[in-house]
Design a protein around this motif. Structure first.
Motif, PDB file in Angstrom:
ATOM      1  N   UNK A  35       0.832  -1.202   0.000  1.00 53.62           N
ATOM      2  CA  UNK A  35       0.000   0.000   0.000  1.00 53.62           C
ATOM      3  C   UNK A  35       0.865   1.249   0.000  1.00 53.62           C
ATOM      4  N   UNK A  36       1.916   1.263   0.829  1.00 52.84           N
ATOM      5  CA  UNK A  36       2.799   2.425   0.873  1.00 52.84           C
ATOM      6  C   UNK A  36       3.499   2.631  -0.458  1.00 52.84           C
ATOM      7  N   UNK A  37       3.946   1.546  -1.072  1.00 55.76           N
ATOM      8  CA  UNK A  37       4.618   1.665  -2.368  1.00 55.76           C
ATOM      9  C   UNK A  37       3.674   2.232  -3.418  1.00 55.76           C
ATOM     10  N   UNK A  38       2.458   1.712  -3.492  1.00 57.96           N
ATOM     11  CA  UNK A  38       1.497   2.192  -4.489  1.00 57.96           C
ATOM     12  C   UNK A  38       1.115   3.638  -4.227  1.00 57.96           C
ATOM     13  N   UNK A  39       0.802   3.964  -2.977  1.00 58.05           N
ATOM     14  CA  UNK A  39       0.396   5.330  -2.651  1.00 58.05           C
ATOM     15  C   UNK A  39       1.522   6.315  -2.927  1.00 58.05           C
ATOM     16  N   UNK A  40       2.758   5.928  -2.661  1.00 57.48           N
ATOM     17  CA  UNK A  40       3.890   6.829  -2.888  1.00 57.48           C
ATOM     18  C   UNK A  40       4.132   7.052  -4.373  1.00 57.48           C
ATOM     19  N   UNK A  41       4.015   5.996  -5.168  1.00 55.62           N
ATOM     20  CA  UNK A  41       4.162   6.163  -6.620  1.00 55.62           C
ATOM     21  C   UNK A  41       3.081   7.087  -7.153  1.00 55.62           C
ATOM     22  N   UNK A  42       1.855   6.922  -6.674  1.00 51.16           N
ATOM     23  CA  UNK A  42       0.762   7.785  -7.124  1.00 51.16           C
ATOM     24  C   UNK A  42       1.020   9.241  -6.740  1.00 51.16           C
ATOM     25  N   UNK A  43       1.551   9.458  -5.557  1.00 50.75           N
ATOM     26  CA  UNK A  43       1.809  10.830  -5.103  1.00 50.75           C
ATOM     27  C   UNK A  43       2.997  11.452  -5.811  1.00 50.75           C
ATOM     28  N   UNK A  44       4.103  10.732  -5.871  1.00 53.40           N
ATOM     29  CA  UNK A  44       5.343  11.307  -6.383  1.00 53.40           C
ATOM     30  C   UNK A  44       5.382  11.342  -7.909  1.00 53.40           C
ATOM     31  N   UNK A  45       4.785  10.361  -8.558  1.00 58.01           N
ATOM     32  CA  UNK A  45       4.789  10.351 -10.025  1.00 58.01           C
ATOM     33  C   UNK A  45       3.939  11.470 -10.603  1.00 58.01           C
ATOM     34  N   UNK A  46       3.017  12.015  -9.808  1.00 57.97           N
ATOM     35  CA  UNK A  46       2.180  13.117 -10.269  1.00 57.97           C
ATOM     36  C   UNK A  46       2.680  14.471  -9.783  1.00 57.97           C
ATOM     37  N   UNK A  47       3.874  14.496  -9.213  1.00 57.40           N
ATOM     38  CA  UNK A  47       4.474  15.777  -8.857  1.00 57.40           C
ATOM     39  C   UNK A  47       4.438  16.129  -7.392  1.00 57.40           C
TER      40      UNK A  47
END
Length: 634
Positions: free
Chosen positions: A147-159
């Protein structure tokens, strides 16, 4: 004569107290070789897993940024030399309206994932990891890592304006906790594996193996470190680093940097830098806590808050990017506000076409540091899954760059290198605010690829460490092991060393008995006692002749072959304590004498008794009562 009852009882008492005293030793005493070997084996396996997960997380994040930031928004992130693993991104036309909305959409997706699956995955990750270690027995749910990995990719990949190291602290810690749950481990081993997982996670994405291991054991406390976990953390960190380096190659974050000769006359400047950076650290901590407090009070569902924070951050960052691009040219639109910000630090170290030395550059660097404080606070404080580790380093580096350029202009010293102040500023802000002076020193030295700046960084971090005593990046940090719920044995041991006999002794219920009296007389005297478990014995001249345990008297009296025995036959040697004696000393005397209780002697007469039951009461209370937390600054 030997007393069978007493001989049977003494080993039990001694074993119980010795077990208790051994448990009170920090972390249960030193690791034996079998436990150490097993823990190291588990740490090596954990390093492999964390290294593969870290490599995958790194790749997913870069690909996501290429697709979303580069492809949709046309934004070219400013990156450090060692951040790119797939080559330079293609540049496209900037779409400001997409850049405004993209962090909001990423925050919305991240908020939905964390709110529905694992609310503890919101925010930076470092503080949640520390909290799980101290308050939850180093236990984290198995779902936390994905969950942390997915949520972080969603947050950081979008800026999102945060870093990837904070999330990998939590991901690595969750992997360590899962390893401890799946394998036959003790609570102590679970704690060690969680720390090793944190080290492996940081090492996998930051590629600083020694600094990552030191950070994992040092970040748990404000004034202490988890020394027993150091060797497993180093092993897990080395294994994770080796895996990632074999996949992406070996490179420092900022590439090959120039040498930084030691100039003693510059040391006062580094001390002044520490004061400036400390002010920036306080501003960052206050901003983070203020934004988090405001967003917690917002009406509406929790999953919507990261989207609101992303929208505000996107609008703010886009305005700054357009302004800087207008003033310095389109090539400077990637100014490091989005993401971790290491690219801005790289530009401050190596320079860029838009950064011409002068007071205007000093103002620009200070402005970028302030903007990074705001952008990171909006992302992390609103609950976006992004780390506060990278922003702290970036803000410190930008402040160091501004100070270095300003000092060069004021002093006209040709030997002064502003790039050196950039690196020292990075270590100073994070080391002082996170209370990790040693690991920050090593981390930045590994990033620089040399230890040229060791002495000035030691001075600067030391000054900031003192200046920021009331502030912390991680509010979940206890002051030391004795204040941690993970180590109740240390609190109990300290308490037993402070509490005296006078505080806990029970009153005398039966007077001394004659040493030559029959067992029946001793039984009659003991029949009037409830909390007094021993009888002091007087010799013919009125001197103290020994101590008889009540249970030993009963056992001997019940033996038909010992009808001729007297109290002296079942007595231990005379041992007494004063009212000022500590309970820790009482425990030692109980073990030596084999008794469960000792008389308290005051003014030549017995005034009370203290023993196992009284020590156990204090001991259990110390274990059951969680230590009071000392809140740090906002």
């Amino acid at each position: 004569m030997p007393d069978p009852a007493r001989e049977d009882r003494r080993p039990l008492t001694a074993r119980a107290l010795r077990a208790g005293l051994a448990w009170m030793t920090p972390l249960g005493g030193p690791l034996d070789l079998r436990l150490l070997g097993r823990t190291l084996l588990h740490a090596a396996v954990l390093g492999c897993v964390a290294g593969l997960v870290g490599a995958g997380f790194f790749a997913a994040l870069e690909l996501g940024q290429r697709l979303l930031l580069g492809g949709l928004a046309g934004y070219l992130p400013l990156r450090a030399a060692g951040e790119l693993v797939f080559g330079r991104e293609p540049a496209g036309p900037l779409r400001p309206w997409v850049l405004v909305l993209l962090p909001a959409l990423g925050g919305l997706a991240s908020g939905l994932v964390t709110a529905k699956l694992a609310p503890e995955c919101g925010g930076g990750g470092g503080d949640a990891t520390i909290d799980a270690y101290h308050l939850h027995g180093a236990r984290m749910r198995a779902r936390v890592a994905p969950v942390k990995a997915l949520a972080s990719v969603l947050t950081l990949a979008t800026g999102g304006a945060g870093g990837r190291e904070g999330p990998t602290m939590q991901i690595g810690g969750a992997l360590g906790a899962l390893t401890g749950r799946l394998l036959p481990t003790s609570p102590r081993e679970r704690r060690i594996l969680m720390v090793a997982g944190v080290a492996a996670g940081i090492s996998a994405v930051f590629r600083t193996p020694l600094g990552a291991a030191l950070l994992a054991v040092e970040m748990l406390y404000r004034d202490d470190f988890e020394s027993d976990a150091l060797v497993p953390a180093i092993l897990a960190s080395v294994v994770a680093y080796s895996l990632v380096a074999s996949i992406y190659g070996e490179a420092t974050l900022f590439g090959r940097l120039p040498a930084f000769p030691f100039v003693p006359r510059h040391l006062p400047l580094y001390a002044l830098l520490a004061l400036l950076v400390s002010l920036g650290a306080v501003a960052f901590a206050v901003s983070l806590r203020t934004v988090a407090r405001v967003f917690r009070r917002l009406p509406g569902p929790a999953w919507l808050r990261p989207a609101v924070g992303g929208l505000l951050m996107g609008g703010f960052a886009t305005a700054i990017i357009l302004l800087v691009g207008h003033l310095y040219g389109a090539e400077d639109r990637g100014i490091g506000l989005l993401g971790g910000g290491y690219g801005a630090v790289q530009a401050a170290i190596a320079g860029s076409p838009g950064m011409q030395p002068g007071w205007s550059l000093v103002v620009l660097l200070l402005g970028l540091a302030a903007a990074k404080v705001v952008a990171a606070s909006l992302t992390i404080g609103s609950g976006g899954s992004a780390g506060d580790f990278a922003p702290a380093l970036t803000i410190g580096g930008l402040l160091g760059a501004a100070f270095g350029h300003g000092a060069a202009l004021l002093t006209g010293d040709p030997t002064l290198q502003p790039a050196a102040f950039v690196l020292v500023g990075m270590g100073t802000l994070y080391g002082g605010l996170a209370h990790v002076p040693l690991s920050a020193l090593v981390l930045v030295s590994e990033l620089a690829g040399s230890y040229d700046l060791l002495v000035p960084m030691m001075l600067s971090i030391g000054v900031a460490y003192v200046a920021l005593r009331r502030w912390t990046l991680y509010p979940a940090q206890p002051r030391n092991q004795r204040e941690s719920p993970a180590h109740p044995e240390l609190r109990a041991r300290d308490l037993l060393a402070r509490v005296t006999v006078r505080d806990v002794a029970v009153p005398a219920e039966a007077g001394p008995a004659e040493a030559g009296a029959r067992l029946a007389e001793g039984l009659a005297a003991a029949g009037h006692t409830s909390r007094q478990r021993v009888l002091p014995l007087l010799g013919p001249a009125g001197a103290w002749a020994g101590i008889a345990d009540v249970d030993a008297i009963r056992a001997a009296a019940a033996d038909p072959h010992l009808g001729w025995a007297v109290l002296a036959d079942v007595a231990a040697r005379w041992t007494a304590v004063a009212p000022e004696t500590t309970l820790a000393r009482v425990g030692e005397l109980l073990v030596d004498s084999g008794l469960r209780q000792l008389p308290v002697l005051e003014g030549g007469r017995v005034t009370g008794y203290v023993g196992e039951a009284e020590i156990a009461r204090v001991f259990l209370q110390a274990i059951a009562d969680p230590p009071a937390r000392h809140p740090a600054g906002a």
